[in-house]
Design an enzyme around this catalytic site. Structure first.
Site, PDB file in Angstrom:
ATOM      1  N   HIS A 117      54.272  43.892  36.041  1.00 36.65           N
ATOM      2  CA  HIS A 117      55.185  43.569  34.945  1.00 36.65           C
ATOM      3  C   HIS A 117      54.654  44.016  33.579  1.00 36.65           C
ATOM      4  O   HIS A 117      55.287  43.719  32.564  1.00 36.65           O
ATOM      5  CB  HIS A 117      55.428  42.061  34.941  1.00 36.65           C
ATOM      6  CG  HIS A 117      54.179  41.284  34.655  1.00 36.65           C
ATOM      7  ND1 HIS A 117      53.109  41.259  35.533  1.00 36.65           N
ATOM      8  CD2 HIS A 117      53.793  40.570  33.581  1.00 36.65           C
ATOM      9  CE1 HIS A 117      52.133  40.540  34.995  1.00 36.65           C
ATOM     10  NE2 HIS A 117      52.522  40.111  33.825  1.00 36.65           N
ATOM     11  N   GLU A 158      43.089  39.497  37.789  1.00 41.52           N
ATOM     12  CA  GLU A 158      43.634  40.614  37.012  1.00 41.52           C
ATOM     13  C   GLU A 158      42.516  41.185  36.153  1.00 41.52           C
ATOM     14  O   GLU A 158      41.978  40.494  35.286  1.00 41.52           O
ATOM     15  CB  GLU A 158      44.778  40.163  36.101  1.00 41.52           C
ATOM     16  CG  GLU A 158      45.398  41.346  35.374  1.00 41.52           C
ATOM     17  CD  GLU A 158      46.089  41.019  34.050  1.00 41.52           C
ATOM     18  OE1 GLU A 158      46.900  41.832  33.604  1.00 41.52           O
ATOM     19  OE2 GLU A 158      45.785  39.970  33.447  1.00 41.52           O
ATOM     20  N   ASP A 175      45.130  35.427  35.561  1.00 35.17           N
ATOM     21  CA  ASP A 175      45.444  36.273  34.415  1.00 35.17           C
ATOM     22  C   ASP A 175      44.174  36.638  33.637  1.00 35.17           C
ATOM     23  O   ASP A 175      43.310  35.783  33.408  1.00 35.17           O
ATOM     24  CB  ASP A 175      46.396  35.470  33.512  1.00 35.17           C
ATOM     25  CG  ASP A 175      47.057  36.306  32.443  1.00 35.17           C
ATOM     26  OD1 ASP A 175      47.816  37.222  32.804  1.00 35.17           O
ATOM     27  OD2 ASP A 175      46.831  36.015  31.247  1.00 35.17           O
ATOM     28  N   ASP A 179      50.552  32.223  39.517  1.00 39.14           N
ATOM     29  CA  ASP A 179      49.798  32.846  38.439  1.00 39.14           C
ATOM     30  C   ASP A 179      49.020  31.739  37.737  1.00 39.14           C
ATOM     31  O   ASP A 179      49.594  30.715  37.371  1.00 39.14           O
ATOM     32  CB  ASP A 179      50.803  33.484  37.461  1.00 39.14           C
ATOM     33  CG  ASP A 179      50.304  34.769  36.863  1.00 39.14           C
ATOM     34  OD1 ASP A 179      49.189  34.759  36.333  1.00 39.14           O
ATOM     35  OD2 ASP A 179      51.038  35.775  36.918  1.00 39.14           O
TER      36      ASP A 179
HETATM   37  C1  GLC Z   1      48.179  39.546  31.368  1.00 40.12           C
HETATM   38  C2  GLC Z   1      49.625  39.446  31.791  1.00 40.12           C
HETATM   39  C3  GLC Z   1      50.492  39.869  30.644  1.00 40.12           C
HETATM   40  C4  GLC Z   1      50.243  38.924  29.490  1.00 40.12           C
HETATM   41  C5  GLC Z   1      48.757  38.885  29.138  1.00 40.12           C
HETATM   42  C6  GLC Z   1      48.451  37.737  28.243  1.00 40.12           C
HETATM   43  O1  GLC Z   1      47.798  40.840  31.120  1.00 40.12           O
HETATM   44  O2  GLC Z   1      49.840  40.213  32.938  1.00 40.12           O
HETATM   45  O3  GLC Z   1      51.845  39.892  30.980  1.00 40.12           O
HETATM   46  O4  GLC Z   1      50.992  39.319  28.386  1.00 40.12           O
HETATM   47  O5  GLC Z   1      47.958  38.714  30.267  1.00 40.12           O
HETATM   48  O6  GLC Z   1      48.565  36.540  28.954  1.00 40.12           O
END
Ligand code: GLC
Length: 530
Positions: free
Chosen positions: A327, A266, A203, A101
């Site tokens: 998650h 993401e 992310d 990640d």
């Molecule tokens: C992404 C992650 C999440 C996190 C957020 C801030 O959405 O998947 O778990 O809280 O970013 O980093």
């Protein structure tokens, strides 16, 4: 970079491990790297190709690792760099790829970069983060909201300016307009790629660049009371800015310095905007995560439309992908129900595109109710009581019926599901009709039939609760019939190729059954016919 159908990330199946909850090897109630190594035989036996690990880097854990204080280290909670090297070697030894990640949008507020940045207005790292003066009345620079509740601007008394944080105030956003920031993160990427990591899941990649003028975001006219407060404004100026694609192309060029690596993004955006993240000439993310199945109404017609819209929107040569859980979102078994979770598995593993499985979905893990005093998620703590908590989908993996489900010998950091004594890997493996056996059968069939991997997707007209499609390659076709309802349905044989038989039913009890006349699909059943 190999963009042909042969590329491993096109052919393969991805599996997300949430390291805190996969396997504890040192009895502290939190999963770790040695634990993951112990469970590699299981992952290999599932037939998956690549494992993506949520963050394992040094972190104060305000957001459970998504607040990084050192991009090139391993948090002692998870182990050491030696453990990590052992993991890469062991995973590769079993033919598994390893994806990390990358969290480049923000660091922890304890990252040394931020300590420097906040020290003074003229610190050389001041511009590594996003600092602005308040409004003349002293209020925050604009109306942007944090995704985890409250204002997105934190006043810092030492220098009397505000810094921007799209998430927690402990997660200050980096300034990606600053070339030095780009270089620093590129170097962190190279550090891991040189160690043998096969790629990154990036992310919140659509957040990286913000409006240069920091204009106020518009109100959301469709805000629904009871939804998280940050949805009251749209993110027109705070996310998905045109310049982000240049930043992603930069990351991609780092990825391409190494052979055969993958860049996954993401991105929570409507499909039409999502597909821009493949980049100009496919020079962006190889796989911009497609989360459409996470929020869809679970109906045949809605899903059919999502697939059609997505297939139509994909740029030429772009490779699709599908996700059922992660998650951050409620478990699929709880969203669609136990029966439909099996249909969902068949959907995920028969659609065109790389599937990503979320640990535990293969054993039907459901959302675990978390008592307030056991809650850990900062989102829930900041915005309590409306169901945003993410702990329920992050509970320990259920390996066996022993006291702590084989996850740990200590009290786990989050409670175990109450049904783990039955719903666990050992038990479900012994049951030839379990959801785990179904997942194994689906993966095996996908490996056997090229139609399911590289074949075209062709919708077949259907009505009601039936979702019907065909996957075809080199003249060979399979038809997938999914019943998203509880009532039986009948498919006429003209929708199915002549002389076909059932290759797999989600109930695992009809293999080789010949079809003549019509195909009867039971309630909550999916079948693959070929
Ligand atoms: C992404 C992650 C999440 C996190 C957020 C801030 O959405 O998947 O778990 O809280 O970013 O980093």
């Amino acid at each position: 970079m190999d963009q042909s159908n042969e590329a491993w990330w096109r052919r393969g199946i991805f599996y997300q491990v949430y390291p805190r909850s996969f396997q504890d090897s040192n009895a502290d109630g939190v999963g770790d790297i040695r634990g993951i190594i112990e469970r590699l035989p299981y992952l290999e036996s599932l037939g998956i190709d690549a494992v993506w690990l949520s963050p394992i880097f040094p972190s104060p854990m305000a957001d459970f690792g998504y607040d990084i204080s050192d991009y090139t280290g391993i948090d002692p909670l998870f182990g050491t760099m030696e453990d990590f090297d052992a993991l890469i070697e062991a995973a590769h030894g079993r033919g598994l790829k390893l994806i990390l990640d990358l969290v480049p949008n923000h660091t922890s507020d304890r990252h040394p970069w931020f300590a420097e940045s906040r020290a003074s207005r003229d610190n050389p790292k001041r511009d590594w983060y996003i600092w602005r003066d308040g409004k003349p009345d002293g209020g925050p620079p604009n109306n942007w909201l944090s995704e985890f509740g409250g204002n997105a601007w934190q006043h810092d008394a030492a220098t009397d300016q505000y810094y921007y944080h799209a998430f927690l105030k402990e997660q200050p956003d980096l300034n990606w307009r600053n070339p030095a920031v780009r270089e620093a993160i590129h170097d962190a990427m190279r550090f891991w790629l040189a160690r043998g990591v096969d790629g990154f899941r990036v992310d919140v990649i659509w957040h990286l660049i913000k409006d240069a003028e920091f204009r106020d975001n518009p109100q959301n006219p469709h805000y629904v009371e009871g939804r998280p407060p940050h949805e009251k404004i749209l993110t027109q100026y705070s996310t998905d800015q045109p310049e982000v694609h240049d930043v992603i192309a930069g990351m991609r060029s780092v990825i391409d310095e190494f052979a055969d690596r993958v860049l996954i993004g993401e991105i929570y955006l409507p499909l039409q905007r999502l597909v821009a993240y493949y980049g100009n000439d496919l020079g962006g993310a190889h796989l911009p995560f497609n989360f459409a199945l996470l929020s869809t109404l679970w109906s045949a017609r809605s899903i059919e439309k999502i697939i059609a819209d997505y297939e139509a929107a994909l740029p030429a040569g772009a490779w699709p992908n599908w996700v059922l859980g992660n998650h951050d979102r409620p478990r699929v078994a709880s969203r669609v129900g136990r029966e439909q979770a099996r249909v969902a598995a068949m959907l995920l593993l028969t659609l065109r595109g790389t599937p990503t499985l979320y640990y535990g979905d293969e054993i039907g893990m459901h959302q675990v109710p978390i008592a307030p005093e056991e809650g850990r998620d900062p989102f829930e703590k900041n915005v309590p009581g409306i169901g945003v908590g993410r702990d329920g989908c992050r509970t320990p993996m259920q390996w066996d019926a022993s006291e702590r489900a084989g996850f740990s010998t200590a009290r786990p950091w989050l409670p175990l599901a109450s049904d783990f004594a039955h719903e666990n890997v050992v038990n479900l493996d012994a049951d030839t009709k379990s959801i785990l056996s179904l997942y194994r059968a689906l993966v095996a069939l996908r490996r056997k039939l090229p139609q399911l991997v590289t074949g075209t997707y062709e919708p077949v007209a259907a009505q009601g609760d039936l979702l019907l499609y065909r996957r075809k390659s080199e003249g060979q076709a399979v038809t997938i019939a999914l019943n998203l309802g509880a009532e039986p349905v009948s498919v006429t044989s003209s929708s199915i190729a002549f002389g076909s038989k059932i290759l797999l039913s989600t109930f695992l009890d009809r293999e080789s059954e010949p079809i003549d006349g019509a195909l009867d699909v039971r309630g909550n059943e999916g079948v693959i016919v070929g």
